[in-house]
Design an enzyme around this catalytic site. Structure first.
Site, mmCIF file in Angstrom:
data_model
loop_
_atom_site.group_PDB
_atom_site.id
_atom_site.type_symbol
_atom_site.label_atom_id
_atom_site.label_comp_id
_atom_site.label_asym_id
_atom_site.label_seq_id
_atom_site.Cartn_x
_atom_site.Cartn_y
_atom_site.Cartn_z
ATOM 1 N N THR A 1 0.813 -1.229 0.000
ATOM 2 C CA THR A 1 0.000 0.000 0.000
ATOM 3 C C THR A 1 0.837 1.265 0.000
ATOM 4 O OG1 THR A 1 -1.740 -1.121 1.223
ATOM 5 C CG2 THR A 1 -1.754 1.265 1.323
ATOM 6 N N ASP B 1 1.693 -6.626 -4.493
ATOM 7 C CA ASP B 1 0.874 -6.641 -3.288
ATOM 8 C C ASP B 1 1.400 -7.823 -2.474
ATOM 9 O OD1 ASP B 1 -2.360 -5.872 -2.469
ATOM 10 O OD2 ASP B 1 -1.462 -7.665 -1.592
ATOM 11 N N SER C 1 0.163 -10.005 -0.823
ATOM 12 C CA SER C 1 -0.577 -11.270 -0.923
ATOM 13 C C SER C 1 0.104 -12.197 -1.931
ATOM 14 C CB SER C 1 -2.012 -11.017 -1.372
ATOM 15 O OG SER C 1 -2.621 -10.133 -0.478
ATOM 16 N N ASP D 1 0.016 -6.991 4.700
ATOM 17 C CA ASP D 1 -0.761 -8.232 4.831
ATOM 18 C C ASP D 1 0.085 -9.453 5.213
ATOM 19 O OD1 ASP D 1 -3.013 -6.801 4.246
ATOM 20 O OD2 ASP D 1 -3.233 -7.542 2.192
ATOM 21 N N THR E 1 -0.438 -22.587 19.469
ATOM 22 C CA THR E 1 -1.764 -22.224 19.995
ATOM 23 C C THR E 1 -2.509 -21.253 19.082
ATOM 24 O OG1 THR E 1 -2.992 -21.209 21.805
ATOM 25 C CG2 THR E 1 -0.738 -20.437 21.500
ATOM 26 N N GLN E 2 -3.825 -21.412 19.046
ATOM 27 C CA GLN E 2 -4.676 -20.465 18.305
ATOM 28 C C GLN E 2 -4.792 -19.130 19.045
ATOM 29 O OE1 GLN E 2 -8.593 -22.082 17.615
ATOM 30 N NE2 GLN E 2 -7.782 -23.905 16.625
ATOM 31 N N CYS E 3 -4.472 -19.138 20.346
ATOM 32 C CA CYS E 3 -4.572 -17.890 21.118
ATOM 33 C C CYS E 3 -3.515 -16.912 20.605
ATOM 34 C CB CYS E 3 -4.308 -18.148 22.596
ATOM 35 S SG CYS E 3 -5.511 -19.220 23.357
HETATM 36 N N1 ASP Z 1 -2.702 -5.472 0.354
HETATM 37 C C1 ASP Z 1 -1.589 -4.678 0.807
HETATM 38 C C2 ASP Z 1 -0.353 -5.558 0.834
HETATM 39 O O1 ASP Z 1 -0.172 -6.308 1.756
HETATM 40 C C3 ASP Z 1 -1.857 -4.097 2.149
HETATM 41 C C4 ASP Z 1 -0.760 -3.238 2.712
HETATM 42 O O2 ASP Z 1 0.236 -2.932 2.087
HETATM 43 O O3 ASP Z 1 -0.879 -2.807 3.843
HETATM 44 O O4 ASP Z 1 0.435 -5.498 -0.076
#
Ligand code: ASP
Length: 343
Positions: free
Chosen positions: A15, A59, A61, A92, A278-280
């Site tokens: 971002t 990005d 992701s 992310d 753990t999931q916690c």
């Molecule tokens: N979707 C963006 C990424 O992880 C979100 C971010 O940069 O905060 O590349």
């Protein structure tokens, strides 16, 4: 010759450097040169900054071991020439990348600070400027001519964390990260407050070793009440699967039903490494504390203790890429290699 610290800014995407696509309204990565034009203030910092960008910023992701290797290689090739590195990265998957890089960079004796932002740098209310400027400042901290910080960290919203202790916990707030099981290394207020006793000790003797062999034959399984035998059996039967992070309840508890324990036992006997996490969001696995984890312990499940899922899965990829003998794998996983586990 200038004695100012030299910092390499590595732009991977996220971002921080995105702009709106006018047709769709969606955020997409844009040219890094423009990013720096938006923050002329960084020229005032007391360090020399050079920049390098992914050819195609992404990005986060779309991050994966191949992209991690690109970041590691940039650091490796520029290691001698710079005093510190700042990696601009989408938020992310930043915790996964910071964790992965912490394992890939053995004997790191310089700071590698990941940062990014929730709003693009061009946005009026952006958090990008503070994150970027302070991340650079922290990466250039020196004492007696050498860097103060010698590990992979993550800076976001006034806090510097050990990278492999973090998780992204909020998609809305500027405070998007926490490190539930390890206090922040630096707090940014009117002054930078350094919690030096929490820093990893530096190893100035050992040379940087960059591990690029990550094995992705891994999976994360999150337990939930009602998980059926066929679901777990199908995942465990995946061909060539070598390691699993099993997200259990509370302090590492799981069902005591026969079908469940039989599947786990068979999987471990066939050579699969199963790590109990753990999931916690805070606290630690402690197998044996409850009856519901005693069997897991005796079956040879690895204790992830207070490791995050992000650090556990990347540590699995790293260790699986190291050809560690089966008999030593559990002990090595349960050891803190880069400060990712409390002992
Ligand atoms: N979707 C963006 C990424 O992880 C979100 C971010 O940069 O905060 O590349």
């Amino acid at each position: 010759m200038s004695s100012k610290p030299k910092i390499l800014l590595i732009y991977t995407g996220g971002t921080i450097g995105m702009s709106k696509d006018f047709e769709t309204g969606a955020l997409k990565a844009f040219n890094f040169g423009k990013l720096l034009q938006k923050i002329p203030e960084i020229k005032q910092l007391d360090c020399e900054i050079e920049t390098v960008s992914f050819e195609t910023p992404i990005d986060s992701s779309n991050m994966n071991p191949e992209e991690w290797t690109k970041i590691a290689t940039i650091i490796e090739e520029n290691y001698a020439a710079y005093d510190g590195f700042v990696v601009l990265h989408g938020s992310d998957t930043m915790s996964y990348s910071a964790s992965a890089l912490s394992f890939m960079l053995e004997n790191l004796a310089k700071p590698v600070v990941f940062t990014g932002s929730q709003l693009p740098i061009g946005d009026l209310r952006t958090d990008a400027k503070e994150n970027l400027i302070t991340a650079i400042q922290i990466a250039s901290l020196q004492e007696n001519g050498r860097p103060v910080i010698n590990e992979v960290c993550l800076y976001f919203e006034y806090k510097l964390y050990r990278g492999n202790r973090t998780s992204k916990v909020n998609a809305e707030h500027f405070k998007a990260f926490t490190a539930p099981n390890y206090p922040e290394l630096v707090e940014s207020g009117v002054h930078l407050k350094l919690n030096t006793h929490l820093f990893l000790p530096v190893n100035t003797e050992g040379k940087l070793i960059v591990h690029k062999n990550l094995d992705s034959h891994v999976a994360i399984i999150k337990m939930f009440p009602g998980m059926s035998e066929v679901v777990l059996a199908s995942i465990l039967a995946i061909k060539d699967l070598k390691g699993i992070v099993l997200e259990t309840y509370g302090s590492g508890n799981a069902p005591t039903e026969d079908w469940f324990l039989n599947l786990i036992e068979k999987a471990i006997q066939s050579g699969l490494h199963i790590v109990n996490v753990t999931q916690c969001s805070g606290g630690s696995v402690n197998m044996g504390q409850y009856e519901t984890s005693t069997a897991l312990k005796s079956l040879g499940v690895i204790s992830g203790k207070d490791i995050t899922t992000e650090a556990a899965i990347t540590k699995l990829m790293y260790l699986l890429g190291q050809n560690i003998p089966q008999s030593e794998f559990k002990t090595i996983f349960e050891t803190a290699l880069r400060g990712e586990i409390s002992l």
